[in-house]
Design a protein around this motif. Structure first.
Motif, PDB file in Angstrom:
ATOM      1  N   MET A   1      -8.968   2.973  -2.201  1.00  0.00           N
ATOM      2  CA  MET A   1     -10.022   3.011  -1.184  1.00  0.00           C
ATOM      3  C   MET A   1      -9.795   4.177  -0.241  1.00  0.00           C
ATOM      4  SD  MET A   1      -8.954  -0.348   1.093  1.00  0.00           S
ATOM      5  CE  MET A   1      -8.798  -1.434  -0.321  1.00  0.00           C
TER       6      MET A   1
ATOM      7  N   ASN B   1     -11.503  -0.248  -8.338  1.00  0.00           N
ATOM      8  CA  ASN B   1     -10.452  -1.130  -8.842  1.00  0.00           C
ATOM      9  C   ASN B   1     -10.047  -0.707 -10.247  1.00  0.00           C
ATOM     10  OD1 ASN B   1     -10.927  -2.696  -6.490  1.00  0.00           O
ATOM     11  ND2 ASN B   1     -12.568  -3.792  -7.541  1.00  0.00           N
TER      12      ASN B   1
ATOM     13  N   ARG C   1     -15.638  -2.188 -10.529  1.00  0.00           N
ATOM     14  CA  ARG C   1     -15.909  -2.823  -9.250  1.00  0.00           C
ATOM     15  C   ARG C   1     -15.589  -4.306  -9.387  1.00  0.00           C
ATOM     16  NH1 ARG C   1     -16.671   1.517  -5.727  1.00  0.00           N
ATOM     17  NH2 ARG C   1     -18.526   2.735  -6.263  1.00  0.00           N
TER      18      ARG C   1
ATOM     19  N   PRO D   1     -14.641   0.608  -2.703  1.00  0.00           N
ATOM     20  CA  PRO D   1     -13.346   0.683  -3.382  1.00  0.00           C
ATOM     21  C   PRO D   1     -13.480   0.730  -4.897  1.00  0.00           C
ATOM     22  CG  PRO D   1     -13.317  -1.001  -1.675  1.00  0.00           C
ATOM     23  CD  PRO D   1     -14.745  -0.574  -1.818  1.00  0.00           C
TER      24      PRO D   1
ATOM     25  N   LEU E   1     -16.100   6.683  -4.519  1.00  0.00           N
ATOM     26  CA  LEU E   1     -15.128   6.042  -3.642  1.00  0.00           C
ATOM     27  C   LEU E   1     -15.709   5.800  -2.257  1.00  0.00           C
ATOM     28  CD1 LEU E   1     -12.208   5.025  -3.428  1.00  0.00           C
ATOM     29  CD2 LEU E   1     -11.554   7.319  -2.670  1.00  0.00           C
TER      30      LEU E   1
ATOM     31  N   VAL F   1      -6.276  -1.400  -6.233  1.00  0.00           N
ATOM     32  CA  VAL F   1      -7.488  -0.971  -5.540  1.00  0.00           C
ATOM     33  C   VAL F   1      -7.228   0.398  -4.939  1.00  0.00           C
ATOM     34  CG1 VAL F   1      -9.211  -1.537  -3.789  1.00  0.00           C
ATOM     35  CG2 VAL F   1      -7.962  -3.378  -4.921  1.00  0.00           C
TER      36      VAL F   1
ATOM     37  N   GLU G   1       0.785  -1.230   0.000  1.00  0.00           N
ATOM     38  CA  GLU G   1       0.000   0.000   0.000  1.00  0.00           C
ATOM     39  C   GLU G   1       0.820   1.285   0.000  1.00  0.00           C
ATOM     40  OE1 GLU G   1      -3.826  -1.609   2.602  1.00  0.00           O
ATOM     41  OE2 GLU G   1      -2.223  -0.534   3.634  1.00  0.00           O
TER      42      GLU G   1
END
Length: 203
Positions: free
Chosen positions: A91, A75, A55, A73, A69, A89, A24
Motif C-alpha cells: 500500500m 494483495n 484485490r 492496496p 496502487l 499487502v 511492515e
C-alpha cells in the motif's frame, strides 16, 4: 484467547488472515511523485518475488503500477525464504493532513505488509504478537527481516529512498521514533549508500 483451527495463510477469503494488524516494511520514498512510486513499486514487487496482484474481491485483477496502487492496496501471496507463504499487502500513504485538512507532509510511503493473522496461521509462534507472550520471536521474525533487507537493497538501488523501518505497524515512522535494536532501520548514508541497522533484540 484460544484460537480455532488454523486456516491456510494464503487464502484471501478467510477473514482471520486479515486480522491483527500488519508486520511492515515501510519506506519513506520522499516527496509525492507518481513516476518514482512506479519505479519503486516495480523494484519491490520483483525483489519480493510476488506473483500477479489481487484485490480483496476476486473479480478484480489490478496491474502492478502506481496508478493501481493509488486506487487501493495490492494483495499477493509472498513466499518468505525460511518461513513459508503468506498473504501480503502493498500500500501507499500520501499527503498526511491535520484535523483541519492542512497538509502536514507531502511524502510517499510505500509499505510491504504481512497480515499478522496470516502469519499466525503460517507459524503458531507468532501468536498474538506484539500484545501477548514474552517469548523469543527470532525464529519467525528473522526470516522476514532478511527478506525485507533483500527488498530494501533492490528498491534503494532503483530509488534511493530517505529511510525505511520494519516491525509491527510502523508505517510513517521517522528515524527518531525508532526503538533501536528492536526495529530494523534502513537509511541513506551521507555518502549516498544504504546504511542498515538490523533488529538485534528479539524478545
Amino acid at each position: 484467547m484460544t484460537r480455532g483451527p488454523r486456516q491456510s495463510p494464503t487464502d484471501p477469503t478467510h477473514e482471520d488472515n486479515w486480522s491483527g494488524g500488519y508486520y511492515e516494511f515501510s519506506i519513506k520514498l520522499g516527496a509525492a511523485d507518481d513516476a518514482r512510486l512506479d519505479v519503486a513499486l516495480a523494484a519491490l514487487w520483483h525483489a519480493a518475488s510476488l506473483p500477479k496482484p489481487l484485490r480483496r474481491h476476486p473479480d478484480e485483477a489490478p496491474e502492478v503500477s502506481a496508478q493501481a496502487l493509488l486506487a487501493g492496496p495490492l494483495n499477493a501471496v509472498a513466499t518468505i525464504p525460511g518461513l513459508g507463504s503468506s498473504l501480503c499487502v502493498v500500500m501507499v500513504g500520501r499527503a498526511e493532513t491535520d484535523d483541519s485538512g492542512v497538509a502536514l507532509e507531502d511524502a510517499d510511503w510505500l509499505d510491504l505488509c504481512l497480515p499478522l493473522g496470516a502469519l499466525a496461521n503460517l507459524d503458531e509462534r507468532v501468536g498474538g504478537y506484539p500484545f501477548d507472550g514474552d517469548g523469543d520471536t527470532r525464529g519467525w521474525r528473522e526470516p522476514i527481516e532478511h527478506w525485507f533487507a533483500t527488498v530494501a537493497s533492490a528498491v534503494f538501488e532503483a530509488v534511493p529512498f530517505v529511510h525505511a523501518v520494519t516491525d509491527d505497524e510502523v508505517s510513517g515512522s521517522e528515524v527518531p521514533e525508532v526503538q533501536q535494536g528492536l526495529q530494523g532501520v534502513f537509511r541513506r548514508s551521507p555518502e549516498g549508500g544504504l546504511e542498515v541497522e538490523p533488529v538485534q533484540t528479539w524478545s
